[in-house]
Design a protein around this motif. Structure first.
Motif, PDB file in Angstrom:
ATOM      1  N   THR A 194       0.834  -1.181   0.000  1.00 31.57           N
ATOM      2  CA  THR A 194       0.000   0.000   0.000  1.00 31.57           C
ATOM      3  C   THR A 194       0.870   1.234   0.000  1.00 31.57           C
ATOM      4  N   GLU A 217       2.720  -0.813   3.962  1.00 32.83           N
ATOM      5  CA  GLU A 217       2.233  -1.825   4.892  1.00 32.83           C
ATOM      6  C   GLU A 217       2.198  -3.189   4.205  1.00 32.83           C
ATOM      7  N   ARG A 229      -1.883  -4.063   7.208  1.00 32.52           N
ATOM      8  CA  ARG A 229      -3.065  -3.359   6.740  1.00 32.52           C
ATOM      9  C   ARG A 229      -4.328  -3.936   7.364  1.00 32.52           C
TER      10      ARG A 229
END
Length: 208
Positions: free
Chosen positions: A8, A12, A17
């Protein structure tokens, strides 16, 4: 391993996440759970009041349906915690987040009808059937507008802003070449990379 690579904009991993999304979901559920608890406590206490005996059949049916909707909403909002506890440390956090999000969304839909039914009951008892129906319909429209339509409008506005920002982004300016006057061209030193490329005739003329 592929599942631990950053995936992301926050750098992450999928598990990080999922942890963050689940924490955010629990924070949202704490807000909605407060409203469900207040509504549920009100409906439970209403059955033990002296005015409850004066309710007609429609009002009693409205009360029972609203009470059951409040119970269902409370069960849906607490289901993510039970799901997480049952699947704790089994590597199912992404699936838990996905299912919990659907449970929370369903709980919000049920809560809309529970709010509308409670308003219908109270206003019907206090002012009359027509006022109760109007107030219930207004409550339903307000909840649908704030919980359903408003997020869609905000998302569309964000997409339009991103599109407009991309279209209006200026191209990087190119620096114009430096113009050296003819009188100063002989005094400007050439770059080191070009010093060895001086023509032989020009070099011999300078030595003369």
């Amino acid at each position: 391993m592929a599942e631990h690579r950053p995936c992301t904009a926050r750098n992450e991993t999928p598990l990080q996440r999922a942890d963050r999304n689940f924490v955010e979901l629990l924070q949202e559920l704490r807000v909605t759970q407060t409203g469900v608890q207040i509504l549920f406590a009100f409906l439970l206490s209403l059955a033990f009041t002296s005015r409850f005996e004066d309710l007609d059949t429609v009002q009693r049916v409205t009360y029972v349906i609203t009470l059951l909707l409040a119970v269902l909403a409370a069960a849906l909002f607490t289901a993510p915690a039970a799901l997480h506890r049952s699947l704790f440390q089994q590597g199912a956090k992404p699936r838990i987040v996905q299912v919990s999000s659907r449970l929370a969304t369903t709980g919000l839909v049920v809560l809309v009808f529970a709010f509308s039914g409670s308003v219908l009951l109270v206003v019907d008892v206090t002012t009359g059937r027509a006022g109760g129906i109007a107030a219930s319909a207004a409550t339903f429209l307000v909840c649908v507008g704030l919980w359903g339509l408003l997020p869609q409008l905000v998302r569309r506005a964000g997409l339009r802003d991103e599109t407009a920002g991309t279209a209006e982004e200026p191209a990087p300016a190119r620096s114009a070449p430096v113009q050296v006057p003819a009188q100063l061209r002989d005094t400007v030193r050439q770059p080191s990379a070009l010093r060895g490329t001086t023509p032989r005739g020009e070099a011999s003329a300078r030595r003369r």
